[in-house]
Motif scaffolding. Structure first.
Motif, short mmCIF file in Angstrom:
data_model
loop_
_atom_site.label_atom_id
_atom_site.label_comp_id
_atom_site.label_asym_id
_atom_site.label_seq_id
_atom_site.Cartn_x
_atom_site.Cartn_y
_atom_site.Cartn_z
N PRO A 1 37.40 36.81 34.04
CA PRO A 1 37.77 38.03 34.79
C PRO A 1 39.25 38.06 35.15
CG PRO A 1 36.83 36.43 36.29
CD PRO A 1 36.77 35.80 34.91
N HIS A 2 39.72 39.26 35.53
CA HIS A 2 41.01 39.36 36.21
C HIS A 2 40.85 38.73 37.59
CE1 HIS A 2 42.04 41.98 32.99
NE2 HIS A 2 41.47 43.06 33.48
N VAL B 1 48.78 38.92 44.69
CA VAL B 1 49.13 38.59 43.32
C VAL B 1 47.90 38.82 42.45
CG1 VAL B 1 48.57 36.14 43.60
CG2 VAL B 1 50.13 36.85 41.78
N GLY B 2 48.10 39.41 41.26
CA GLY B 2 47.00 39.67 40.34
C GLY B 2 47.30 39.09 38.97
N TYR B 3 46.26 38.49 38.33
CA TYR B 3 46.41 37.90 37.01
C TYR B 3 45.54 38.67 36.03
CZ TYR B 3 45.95 34.62 33.11
OH TYR B 3 45.93 34.06 31.86
N GLU C 1 47.06 38.01 29.74
CA GLU C 1 47.64 36.78 30.30
C GLU C 1 49.01 37.04 30.92
OE1 GLU C 1 47.57 33.92 27.15
OE2 GLU C 1 45.39 33.66 27.28
N GLU C 2 49.05 38.10 31.74
CA GLU C 2 50.25 38.45 32.50
C GLU C 2 49.89 38.55 33.97
OE1 GLU C 2 53.10 38.52 31.08
OE2 GLU C 2 52.65 38.86 28.95
N TRP C 3 50.89 38.52 34.84
CA TRP C 3 50.63 38.58 36.28
C TRP C 3 51.62 39.53 36.95
CZ3 TRP C 3 54.42 37.27 39.78
CH2 TRP C 3 55.52 36.59 39.27
N ALA C 4 51.29 39.90 38.19
CA ALA C 4 52.18 40.73 39.01
C ALA C 4 51.90 40.44 40.48
CB ALA C 4 51.97 42.22 38.71
N GLY C 5 52.91 40.67 41.31
CA GLY C 5 52.74 40.43 42.75
C GLY C 5 53.50 41.45 43.58
N PRO D 1 51.66 44.72 27.91
CA PRO D 1 50.54 45.26 28.71
C PRO D 1 50.24 44.35 29.89
CG PRO D 1 50.02 45.34 26.37
CD PRO D 1 51.29 44.53 26.49
N ASN D 2 50.01 44.95 31.05
CA ASN D 2 49.78 44.19 32.28
C ASN D 2 49.00 45.07 33.23
OD1 ASN D 2 49.98 42.84 34.76
ND2 ASN D 2 52.01 42.01 34.29
N PHE D 3 47.73 44.75 33.46
CA PHE D 3 46.89 45.60 34.29
C PHE D 3 47.47 45.80 35.68
CE2 PHE D 3 43.01 45.94 37.12
CZ PHE D 3 42.72 47.25 36.80
#
Length: 375
Positions: A225-226, A244-246, A251-255, A290-292
């Protein structure tokens, strides 16, 4: 005994028997005890006990009517009369309209594991939309959608709602059009647990499914899962929150980090900053990977604004936003409560967007007007 006496005696006997039977037929049963609806003030105003249970229920919602023009309206739609008369495609701008009825149900009760809560918000919408393409035309569409639906026990929650990447930092500002620079991936199925301490500290970890937005490339394609994690600290002066989300698919992340400050009794201010991985990725032709969770352009983005309350009826909302791709947004809006639970919200927006491929910059203005009656 003569005939007359016999008839009189027989009539008397019949009357006596009939009277006895009639008396038996009109016996009135005792009324059942009546249970009146009891107010439940444990969870706030509007809750009442469901008769025969210890569950408290609140029924609420709102009726909303929105009108959008300019960048929030429908732009470049075909002039039907001109096209019918001479076959030439002329284009106009016109209104966007939305009528929404939302119904909210909130059921709560206490258990040995904490508060058991079930919440849902159901939207019934009718809005104007466009067909797209060269023959771009406006049509009306009615649809039903879940806005939120989840079950919560203690700190455990499972259901469908705004992504945790949004609600763990309280969305953005108080304006309606708060996402000229995007900050939220939208709604998702999710499972989470939140630990709440008594000193204003809270921490959450959870898992999400993703959604079909932005090309439908962010829903899970495996059993991985994410993942989202966040924490916040709330005091009388305001609040600090981080999330923070992965994205397990790409396989990218953001915060994001957000600070809210109660500057005065009538003025609140906020500032939020975001950073993501995968910007200017060589594998994607120098565009963002791409990064959800990384929904803004470039590595970073910032949002700031506030609310100034003039009196009990009127408040001014302002928000500014900017990202590394040089997208800039400014929104100014007014909340005016004509009477309690009925508000009118006019807004003016400005956006400046640079195309990441061509480098061309487009500026646009828009207006938005909302009428909302809550209950």
């Amino acid at each position: 005994m003569n005939i007359k006496s016999l008839l009189i005696g027989s009539a008397a006997a019949i009357v006596a028997v009939s009277g006895a039977r009639a008396a038996d037929a009109v016996v009135v049963a005792e009324p059942e005890p009546m249970e009146y609806v009891r107010v439940c003030d444990v969870y706030g105003a509007g809750f009442y006990y469901i008769p025969g249970t210890e569950t408290c229920l609140r029924v609420g919602g709102y009726l909303r009517y929105d009108i959008g023009v300019g960048m929030w309206g429908h732009q470049d739609v075909v002039d039907r009369k001109d096209f019918a008369e001479d076959g030439v495609l002329d284009y106009n701008d016109t209104y966007y309209k939305l009528m929404r009825a939302q119904v909210q149900l909130d059921a709560r009760g206490e258990t040995e594991f904490g508060t058991l809560r079930g919440y849902m918000a159901l939207n019934f919408n009718n809005e104007t939309d466009v067909t797209g393409g060269v023959l771009n035309q406006v049509f009306t569409d009615s649809f039903f959608a879940f806005d939120h639906a989840w079950i919560e026990l203690g700190g455990f929650r499972v259901g469908y709602s705004d992504s945790m990447f949004e609600w763990l930092t309280d969305s953005a500002g108080a304006v309606i059009q708060d996402s000229i620079v995007a900050y939220s991936p939208g709604k998702s199925h999710q499972i989470s647990y939140t630990f709440t301490a008594g000193n204003g500290f809270a921490a959450t970890i959870g898992f999400e499914e993703g959604n079909n937005g932005r090309g439908g490339i962010y829903t899970l394609d495996s059993y991985v899962p994410h993942v989202v994690a966040g924490a916040s600290f709330t005091q009388g002066w305001g609040k600090v929150a981080a999330v923070v989300g992965y994205d397990s698919v790409w396989e990218e992340w953001a915060g994001k980090v957000r600070v809210d400050v109660n500057a005065t009794e009538n003025i609140t201010l906020f500032a939020m900053a975001g950073y993501k991985s995968g910007a200017d990725d060589d594998d994607f032709g120098g565009l963002d990977a791409p990064n959800f969770y990384g929904v803004w352009g470039g590595d970073w983005a910032v949002w700031a604004g506030g609310t100034a309350r003039f009196n009990e009826k009127t408040a001014l909302n302002v928000q500014l936003s900017y990202d590394e791709d040089e997208t800039f947004g400014a929104v100014v809006g007014l909340d005016y409560n004509i009477v309690p639970l009925f508000v009118i919200r006019p807004e003016i927006s400005y956006a400046s967007v640079q195309d990441p491929v061509t480098g061309e910059r487009e500026d646009d203005w828009g207006g938005y007007l909302r009428f909302q009656r809550s209950f």
